[in-house]
Design a protein around this motif. Structure first.
Motif, short mmCIF file in Angstrom:
data_model
loop_
_atom_site.label_atom_id
_atom_site.label_comp_id
_atom_site.label_asym_id
_atom_site.label_seq_id
_atom_site.Cartn_x
_atom_site.Cartn_y
_atom_site.Cartn_z
N UNK A 8 0.77 -1.17 0.00
CA UNK A 8 -0.17 0.06 0.02
C UNK A 8 0.98 1.19 0.00
N UNK A 9 0.55 2.32 -0.63
CA UNK A 9 1.61 3.45 -0.79
C UNK A 9 0.92 4.71 -0.58
N UNK A 29 -3.60 8.53 -1.25
CA UNK A 29 -3.28 7.12 -0.92
C UNK A 29 -3.75 6.06 -2.10
N UNK A 30 -3.01 5.09 -2.11
CA UNK A 30 -3.47 4.43 -3.34
C UNK A 30 -3.54 2.94 -2.88
N UNK A 53 -4.00 -0.42 -7.19
CA UNK A 53 -4.02 0.91 -8.06
C UNK A 53 -5.56 1.02 -8.12
N UNK A 54 -6.47 0.34 -7.86
CA UNK A 54 -7.75 0.45 -8.55
C UNK A 54 -8.57 1.55 -7.15
N UNK A 55 -7.88 1.46 -6.23
CA UNK A 55 -8.70 2.42 -5.35
C UNK A 55 -7.67 3.59 -4.77
N UNK A 96 -6.61 0.32 0.76
CA UNK A 96 -5.69 1.45 1.12
C UNK A 96 -5.04 1.38 2.49
N UNK A 97 -4.06 1.99 2.59
CA UNK A 97 -3.18 2.13 4.04
C UNK A 97 -3.98 3.35 4.73
#
Length: 123
Positions: free
Chosen positions: A33-34, A50-51, A55-57, A102-103
């Motif tokens: 998570x980034x 956040x992503x 990468x979808x959210x 997501x983080x």
């Protein structure tokens, strides 16, 4: 261990654009998570975007919605910053942690950090 390295910061006039990049080594980027955080002088570290791993959210701070776009590919994470304002001036940090979805919103929840890249927006 994961090493994160940001690039792409600089000086830009208000209304301009910059694109930040974050490269990772030591672990597959797709397992993380980034997020992007920023810290202005005299202020705390603030979540920008956040992503999820896929990468979808994505999620954004209200202050940057509609102006910033977070994205990622197999090699890097990006932050496209448009319509920059003087209040966007800060050191921008790339952050990551293992996990799905997501983080979290707190900087304390992230395990890995880059060294930061300075973004300065002049009025």
């Amino acid at each position: 261990q994961v090493q994160l390295v940001e690039s792409g910061g600089g000086l830009v006039q208000a209304g301009g654009s910059l694109r930040l990049s974050c490269a990772a080594s030591g672990r597959t980027l797709s397992s993380l998570q980034m997020a992007w955080f920023r810290q202005a002088p005299g202020k705390g570290r603030e979540l920008v975007a956040r992503i999820s791993r896929s990468g979808a959210t994505t999620s954004y701070a209200d202050s940057v919605k509609g102006r910033f776009t977070i994205s990622r590919d197999n090699a890097k994470m990006y932050l496209q910053m448009n319509s920059l304002k003087p209040e966007d001036t800060a050191v921008y940090y790339c952050a990551a942690r293992p996990g799905f979805g997501l983080g979290g919103v707190s900087a304390a929840g992230y395990d890995y950090w880059g060294q930061g890249t300075q973004v300065t927006v002049s009025s």
